[in-house]
Structures are given as structure tokens and as C-alpha cells.
Design an enzyme around this catalytic site. Sequence first.
Site, PDB file in Angstrom:
ATOM      1  CB  THR A  50      47.255  79.581  60.410  1.00 30.72           C
ATOM      2  OG1 THR A  50      46.421  78.448  60.652  1.00 30.72           O
ATOM      3  CG2 THR A  50      48.667  79.129  60.090  1.00 30.72           C
ATOM      4  CG  HIS A 107      52.699  70.899  60.858  1.00 30.15           C
ATOM      5  ND1 HIS A 107      52.370  72.126  60.323  1.00 30.15           N
ATOM      6  CD2 HIS A 107      53.241  70.181  59.854  1.00 30.15           C
ATOM      7  CE1 HIS A 107      52.681  72.134  59.040  1.00 30.15           C
ATOM      8  NE2 HIS A 107      53.207  70.961  58.729  1.00 30.15           N
ATOM      9  CE  LYS A 114      43.849  73.549  68.320  1.00 29.93           C
ATOM     10  NZ  LYS A 114      44.792  74.419  67.588  1.00 29.93           N
TER      11      LYS A 114
HETATM   12  C1  26Q Z   1      48.300  61.620  63.745  1.00 28.21           C
HETATM   13  C2  26Q Z   1      48.293  60.259  63.959  1.00 28.21           C
HETATM   14  C3  26Q Z   1      47.146  59.519  63.748  1.00 28.21           C
HETATM   15  C4  26Q Z   1      46.005  60.165  63.303  1.00 28.21           C
HETATM   16  C5  26Q Z   1      46.010  61.536  63.090  1.00 28.21           C
HETATM   17  C6  26Q Z   1      47.153  62.261  63.303  1.00 28.21           C
HETATM   18  C7  26Q Z   1      47.169  63.721  63.078  1.00 28.21           C
HETATM   19  C8  26Q Z   1      46.441  64.328  62.055  1.00 28.21           C
HETATM   20  C9  26Q Z   1      46.454  65.682  61.902  1.00 28.21           C
HETATM   21  C10 26Q Z   1      47.918  64.529  63.912  1.00 28.21           C
HETATM   22  C11 26Q Z   1      47.929  65.895  63.741  1.00 28.21           C
HETATM   23  C12 26Q Z   1      47.192  66.487  62.719  1.00 28.21           C
HETATM   24  C13 26Q Z   1      47.157  67.945  62.524  1.00 28.21           C
HETATM   25  C14 26Q Z   1      47.961  68.777  63.130  1.00 28.21           C
HETATM   26  C15 26Q Z   1      47.827  70.236  62.956  1.00 28.21           C
HETATM   27  O1  26Q Z   1      46.918  70.731  62.311  1.00 28.21           O
HETATM   28  N1  26Q Z   1      48.750  71.011  63.535  1.00 28.21           N
HETATM   29  C16 26Q Z   1      48.680  72.448  63.436  1.00 28.21           C
HETATM   30  O2  26Q Z   1      49.430  72.853  62.301  1.00 28.21           O
HETATM   31  C17 26Q Z   1      49.285  74.235  62.061  1.00 28.21           C
HETATM   32  C18 26Q Z   1      50.027  74.556  60.768  1.00 28.21           C
HETATM   33  O3  26Q Z   1      51.396  74.477  60.970  1.00 28.21           O
HETATM   34  C19 26Q Z   1      49.805  75.042  63.235  1.00 28.21           C
HETATM   35  O4  26Q Z   1      49.542  76.398  62.993  1.00 28.21           O
HETATM   36  C20 26Q Z   1      49.123  74.615  64.531  1.00 28.21           C
HETATM   37  O5  26Q Z   1      49.717  75.270  65.633  1.00 28.21           O
HETATM   38  C21 26Q Z   1      49.238  73.104  64.687  1.00 28.21           C
HETATM   39  O6  26Q Z   1      48.496  72.680  65.815  1.00 28.21           O
END
Ligand code: 26Q
Length: 801
Positions: A642, A346, A540
Amino acid sequence: MSSNKDSFKNNFLKRLESMCGKGFEESTKRDQYYTLGNMVREYISRKWIETNELYRSENKKQVYYLSIEFLLGRLLVQNLLNLGIKDVVEEGLKELHISLNDIEECESDAALGNGGLGRLAACFLDSLATLNLPGHGCGIRYKHGLFDQKIVDGYQVELPEQWLRHGNVWEVRKSDEAKEVLFWGRVETIVEENHVSFNHVGAEKVLAVPYDMPVVGFNVSTVNTLRLWNAEPASFAPNRDILTYKRDTEAITDFLYPDDTYDEGKILRLKQQYFLVSSSIQNIMASYKKENANVRELHKSVAIHINDTHPALAIPELMRILMDIEGLSWEEAWEVTTKTLSYTNHTILSEALEKWPIYLFKPLLPRIFMIIEEINERFCAELWEKYPGDWYRIEQMAIIAHDLVKMAHLAIVGSNSINGVAKIHSEILKNREMKTFYEMYPTKFNNKTNGITHRRWLLKSNPELTTLLKNTIGDEFVSKPEMLLDLKKHIHNPSLKEQFSDVKRSRKEILAKKIEEKNGIKIDIDSIFDVQVKRLHAYKRQLLNVLHIMYLYNRLKEDANFFIQPRTFIFGAKASPTYYYAKKIIKLIHSLADKVNNDPRVSKVIKVVFMENYRVSLAEDIFPAADVSEQISTASKEASGTGNMKFMMNGALTVGTLDGANIEIMEEIGQENIFTFGLTAQEVLNYEENGRYRSMEYYHHDLRIRQVVDQLTNGFFAEDEGEYEAIADSLLVQNDQYFVLRDFASYIDVQERVGSAYQENDRWLEKSLINIAHSGYFSSDRTIKQYADEIWKIEPIGMKV
Ligand code: 26Q
């Protein structure tokens, strides 16, 4: 529950008395919510049992979707809608002088996610159930979901979220199906004649207790399951203080981690990940073994999908169970594991790629670490065969290197499919971010462009538009969202345009009323509602939006004849608690709002509103009221987005960069129906490679830029002059990593075009309708069908409606 209004009313009143111990007159809204919720859950339970029985008896392939986040939002009204009883219930309640909308307000959002990734998982569950696909969610029952945001003096303050405070009517605790998860301890290697086995001794045991939530399909009898695990003390006596043990154990599922790449490497997060994975994989094995004898054929009956790398330990955990418990050889276990697992990426932001230091990992999960080491050794040997002598490549690709475990590498090597979430994102993965892996495994890589469920983002959140669409093209689009395309035949129909305009206006009035209640700001219904709602992140570029508003303010102050179409700029965003820069942007939006909204002349044409505590339920009020959707990430950085799809489905026009799914939106609707601007992904990547961008040049050569950047630090805002220094520095001293100043002029131009286009009311409405017509492609039903056919190889289970 019943499909007849009068009997519903009778049942409701009886239930209210028996459940709450009071008569209707004394009952509170919460009593009424609780009663209705319980009636609905009971109504669901028959179908839920039948679905499970069918899955057992048909014994067809099933998918388990492992995700550290499920951002469900509220469930009452969505469940009523999917069950087809919303109207009966709503009318019945009305006769009792109860408004369904009012009692819905008593339900807390299930905010078990941060943003895009978690909400995608929730949309996918809705689509799986509606398509009669045997698919289950596996997640964590966080006691506290994503923090509640309060704004104090323009600053974000976080409060613990409390969704379980008044109980949760949707969950069923299944204590008989609890599993034990092992942490710490050490591994004993037992060597017998021609066999080596491993014993995990001295471990600390945690009990994982499942809480099941029903996932009701729309207009079908399928009810799937979302299984959320809760951490509790195991009954064995640990070798240490019982209270400390209890506290440490329960801490595992206490909080959802706010997506915070600045705060990585926390051992509790690793514990959460293994807790989810170990309980889920044990559970999958247990249900598989009930119906099937041969674990070597697991992949024929089960697909396991990991939502990003957070559940990537599913790979070594499945290996562990297959070898240590089921007695398979390494080779046999590896074949089953890789055939069973698939992975979605993602993000391409390198700081978000998970890496765990060995010193944390190894003591916590000793057996899992051994298995990862073995996977790594075998993988590196394979690399050596393929690229003899290419040390650099091997170092780059290794799963363990420089004392770190690289979760993305583990996920790629251990899965049969790796997908990105929009075309451009999948291409960037193949050609840049994961190039070496793509060269090694070209057939594993594929794209699955994200989607959203129109059942929440249209049918539930915008009933007014839904009715208009039904009256115009019939109701086939409800079960086949691609049929929204039929709307194209009608876009020149004046009556349709007028009615759409009325619907939009009525939703703008509803939102304006909420804004007045919450923010005390009166906004102009005839102004353009220009909205940016999403997590706060530098990439963003909420800052680009802010600087543009500052520019408009300056123009309005300088030139009494400067005309702009009136606009209301609406923001909603949570910042990670330790993300300093993001929090400053929130404060900046508030300073700007003060400045703009309190200027008697400027505030007649523009207003700035920050809506506190952005979350799913608030989003349901915002998307239907939007005219303009801001999707302005630095090209190449937003994997998909999304929110862009939710706005489009509600007839807002996109102002966006050529990034993520914006590109596919443009391909669907045509360039004339979207406002694109700025650098392309290729141009951004070129700059990043050749290092030739100098933000200072844009600052010096464009007076508009110089003025707004200077205003960050010259006392223009009421705050101390140092308040926004970090933001000014990010633009000038740190050379503007996200190309805000580079895209500024282009953004001003496109926003001018938006203003002019809005004045051509008729054409604007046609563009809106074209957006709605093409939004069917972005239904998560399409996305899920592609996952089912191309990755999971699962089929619908024959259900009678
Ligand atoms: C990672 C390591 C340690 C702590 C937290 C995290 C972590 C947690 C959540 C890293 C990333 C996330 C979330 C990522 C996310 O929401 N990405 C989004 O995913 C959507 C669905 O595919 C996309 O539409 C977005 O573009 C993307 O940013």
C-alpha cells in the site's frame, strides 16, 4: 469549538486556563495540545451521539471490522481536516503565535499495528465514516504500541512505546459496557432428555473494558466508533494469588506483538486473540438484541469481517453464544455464523499462516476447542462425501491435523467470503495456496484490491500538492478521488509542471532539513530522492537495494568518468526484535552509509540515509518528498503493498517488480510511466516448483555480483569480517530463496533507465502527474464501496451534511 476564528481564540484561551490551571503565557506546547484536543473531542461528541442514535433508529445492516491491529497514527490534524475546521483553527492559533504543526508534535502516534495490515484497517475506518457507512472497528487497546526503534552503533534497539503516558484525549472509557471473557477451566456436559448443554466451569474471568474512539468522516456528520478493549481484573475472587492474577490479566493488553513469524505459538497472543473476539462478539450480540428479537436473523442486520486469521476465533465464539446462550441448534447456529462472517487474507508466505498447537489451545479455551473439533468433524465428513477415499486431500484441508489448529482453514470454512488484496494475490490464492478450498467453494473467493485514504496521504500530508491540484482541476477530487483523472488534460501545461516541480522541491527541502537535524547528514536537494520505507523482511529485498548501491560505489571508485545522476537513497524500516537476518540488514545499511557518506568523491553523487523509527507520522514527511518509490519484492510474495499507492499519489515514480498492486498500478498508468524489472510471479513459482535456480551460477558468471557479495565478508566494511556472513550465506549457501542475485542485473538496468529518465526533467514531471492522476483508483473509498456492495451488503445511512 466554533467556525469563527475570534470566538475560537477566546474559547481556546478560556479552556486552557480551566484545563491546565495556568495562564497562556506559562502554558507549554503540551498544555496547548491537550486543550485543543479536548475542544475538538467535545465538538465531535454531538455528531457522535447523533450518529449512534441514527444507527439505532434506522436499524439497517452494520459491519463490525475485527482487527488485532489499527495503525492510526496521529489524530488531531486529521480530525480538524475531516471536520472542516483546520483552517480556522490554524489561523486562530497563528494569531496567538502558536503553530499547529508544532503542537501536533506533542501527539504520540497511535501505533497499534505493525505495518500494512494495521494501516489498511485505519484507512478503511476513515473511508467507512466518510461514505456514511455504518461500520465499527473492534480492536485492542494496547498499553504499548509497536516498539520505538533506536539505532545504536548501527544496530536496532527496541524501547517500549508509551503512547498513553500523557493520556489520550480521543478515548472515552465505557465501564458499564464491560464484558467478561473466560479462560481455562473445563466444560461439563449436561445431558437432559433430548437436549445436551455445556457448562464452562472453573474458568478464570477477565474483564474487557471498552474505550471508544471517534472516527470522524470527512465533510459529513457521520462519526463512527473504534472500540478498543482493555483487559482488567474481574471483581470475582480467583482461586489463586490476587497479585499474580492481576498481573496476568493486565498482561493481555500490555503489548502489541511485533509481527514475528519466528516467535509464533505464544500463549499470550492466543489470549489476546480470544480476548478481542469474545468481547467484540458479546458486544455485537448485546447491541443487536436491543433492537431485534430473533437471533436467527442476525446476518440480516450484522456483518462481521475478520482482518486476516488473527480474529478467526470469532467463528467458534459466535457459534458458542448462539448455541450455549441463545439455545440455537448446531445447524441453525452454523447457518447464521457463516452468513455473518467474511475473511480477508493478507499473505501467502506459509510461515505467516497461523497454526496453534492443541496442547496450548485446548486447556486455555476448552469450549471453543470443542466447537472447532465439531466444525472440523462435520467438514471432514462433507469432504468424505465429496471425495470418497481421498485421504490425502482430507488431511491437507482439515482444520485440525497433526495436533495443530489451522486458523486459515477455520476462517475459510466459517465465512461466506474470502478475499485477497490485489488481483494477482487473489489469483494465487485460488490457483495455488487455497486451490482445494477454491474447488470446494468457488463462489466464496473474490478480490478486493487494497486502497489508501487520500485524506491522510494527500490532503493532510501534502497540503502544498493539494492546493496545486485544486487550482488546476477544481476541488471535486477531494470528495471523489477518481476525479484526479482530470489532471491528465493538463500534463503538458508548462506552468503546472513548474509548479509541481516547486512543490516537490519544497517538500524535499523539508525532509532534507529533518534528515540533517536527525542524522547530521547534508543531502543534495537536486539529487533523486530514492526511497524504500516498509517493514524489514527478506522477501521485500532491501538487500537488493543495498547491493545495487554497493555496485554504484564500486563503479564510482573504479572509474573516474563513471557518470550517474546524483541520488540520495533513503531507508526506513523496523525489524522484528528476534528476526536476526532483518537486523543484520539494518546494520548493513548503516555500514554502507558510513562507507558512502564518508567518501569525499562518492558522497558528492550518492548518499545513504537510514531514518530511525519509521512510523505513520514520519511517513507523512517522506512520501511527499520522494522521487522514486522502491517496490522490489520477490514477485508473488507481496500480497498487495500500500506504500506503493502512497508514493504514487504524491508523484513518485515506481521502480518495482510485477508483484501485488504494482501490476494494477502499471495497468492504470501504462508501462511507460513505471519502471518494472525482474522475474514474474509465474517465473518465481516455476523455479520454486522445479528447483532449477542456482544462485551460485549468477555469482560466478556476473563479476558485478561477485564483487558485491564478496565485499560482504572480505573486510570491505569497517566491521568484523564475520558481521555479514549470514547475509552472504543466505545468498550462496542457502541458494538465495528470494532471487536477489537472479534479479540483480535486471535491477541495475532499470535503475540506469531511472537515472536517464530523471535527466529528461519535463518528461519526468509528466510521468509524475500521470501517476497522481491515476492514483484515485487506489483510494480506499473505492475499496470500501466494493466491500460494502459485494461482501457486507450494507448501505450508507442518510445523513445531512
Ligand atoms: C502472525 C502470527 C503470529 C504473530 C504475528 C503474526 C502476524 C502479524 C501481522 C502476521 C502478519 C502480520 C501482518 C501482515 C501484513 O501486514 N500484511 C500486509 O498486508 C497489507 C495489507 O493488505 C498488504 O498490502 C501487504 O502486501 C501485506 O504484506
